[in-house]
Write a protein that holds these residues in place. Sequence first.
Motif, PDB file in Angstrom:
ATOM      1  N   LEU A  21       8.572   4.238  -6.031  1.00  0.00           N
ATOM      2  CA  LEU A  21       9.561   3.729  -5.079  1.00  0.00           C
ATOM      3  C   LEU A  21       8.878   2.962  -3.952  1.00  0.00           C
ATOM      4  O   LEU A  21       9.250   1.827  -3.636  1.00  0.00           O
ATOM      5  N   LEU A  22       7.859   3.575  -3.333  1.00  0.00           N
ATOM      6  CA  LEU A  22       7.171   2.916  -2.220  1.00  0.00           C
ATOM      7  C   LEU A  22       6.452   1.650  -2.682  1.00  0.00           C
ATOM      8  O   LEU A  22       6.404   0.666  -1.951  1.00  0.00           O
ATOM      9  N   SER A  23       5.913   1.676  -3.873  1.00  0.00           N
ATOM     10  CA  SER A  23       5.237   0.497  -4.404  1.00  0.00           C
ATOM     11  C   SER A  23       6.208  -0.676  -4.489  1.00  0.00           C
ATOM     12  O   SER A  23       5.891  -1.795  -4.077  1.00  0.00           O
ATOM     13  N   ARG A  93      -0.786   7.147  13.408  1.00  0.00           N
ATOM     14  CA  ARG A  93      -0.286   5.921  14.044  1.00  0.00           C
ATOM     15  C   ARG A  93       1.235   5.911  14.065  1.00  0.00           C
ATOM     16  O   ARG A  93       1.858   5.355  14.950  1.00  0.00           O
ATOM     17  N   GLY A  94       1.832   6.545  13.043  1.00  0.00           N
ATOM     18  CA  GLY A  94       3.283   6.603  12.968  1.00  0.00           C
ATOM     19  C   GLY A  94       3.711   7.714  12.027  1.00  0.00           C
ATOM     20  O   GLY A  94       2.896   8.281  11.301  1.00  0.00           O
ATOM     21  N   CYS A  95       4.989   8.001  12.055  1.00  0.00           N
ATOM     22  CA  CYS A  95       5.534   9.076  11.238  1.00  0.00           C
ATOM     23  C   CYS A  95       6.903   8.621  10.746  1.00  0.00           C
ATOM     24  O   CYS A  95       7.682   8.055  11.517  1.00  0.00           O
ATOM     25  N   PHE A  96       7.175   8.868   9.458  1.00  0.00           N
ATOM     26  CA  PHE A  96       8.436   8.439   8.878  1.00  0.00           C
ATOM     27  C   PHE A  96       9.029   9.568   8.054  1.00  0.00           C
ATOM     28  O   PHE A  96       8.325  10.194   7.260  1.00  0.00           O
ATOM     29  N   ALA A  97      10.310   9.824   8.240  1.00  0.00           N
ATOM     30  CA  ALA A  97      11.010  10.850   7.471  1.00  0.00           C
ATOM     31  C   ALA A  97      11.645  10.202   6.249  1.00  0.00           C
ATOM     32  O   ALA A  97      12.446   9.275   6.377  1.00  0.00           O
ATOM     33  N   LEU A  98      11.258  10.685   5.082  1.00  0.00           N
ATOM     34  CA  LEU A  98      11.848  10.191   3.845  1.00  0.00           C
ATOM     35  C   LEU A  98      13.321  10.546   3.832  1.00  0.00           C
ATOM     36  O   LEU A  98      13.735  11.543   4.400  1.00  0.00           O
TER      37      LEU A  98
END
Length: 137
Positions: A21-23, A93-98
């Motif tokens: 998915l991220l790719s 550097r950052g944080c992301f919630a799936l």
Amino acid sequence: MATGQAGHALLLGADDSLAELLSDVLAEVGISLHVGEERSARPDLVLVQVERGEGILNALQLARDGTYPAPVFILLPFADDRLMQRALRLGARGCFALGQPLEGLRQMLLAALPASGRAATPSAPRRRTPPPGRYDE
């Protein structure tokens, strides 16, 4: 959809479905994604999926040990302000919630890439101006 290569990202700790998915999502903005130990190029960014808060420090250390000075971004399975703040305090550097719209992740990562033009200010070529009164023409 991107016309050029914006950068290379390394993904650690993710399963195959998230990696795929991220790719796809990152390829749309010109970021190529390498998974796990597949380190064919020096990464510009590192993404690390963390399942629990206790794993944040270990994940950051693992990412830093093998990725040069690339900025590290933590991916959490759900939005938790306490965990996000902890990741940032520990040096992410950052944080992301799936589970949130992936456009937010794209924007966060593009902002960290000098090639995107948004984070290029410190490394942009400096304009040279001659000292006052010293013109050779």
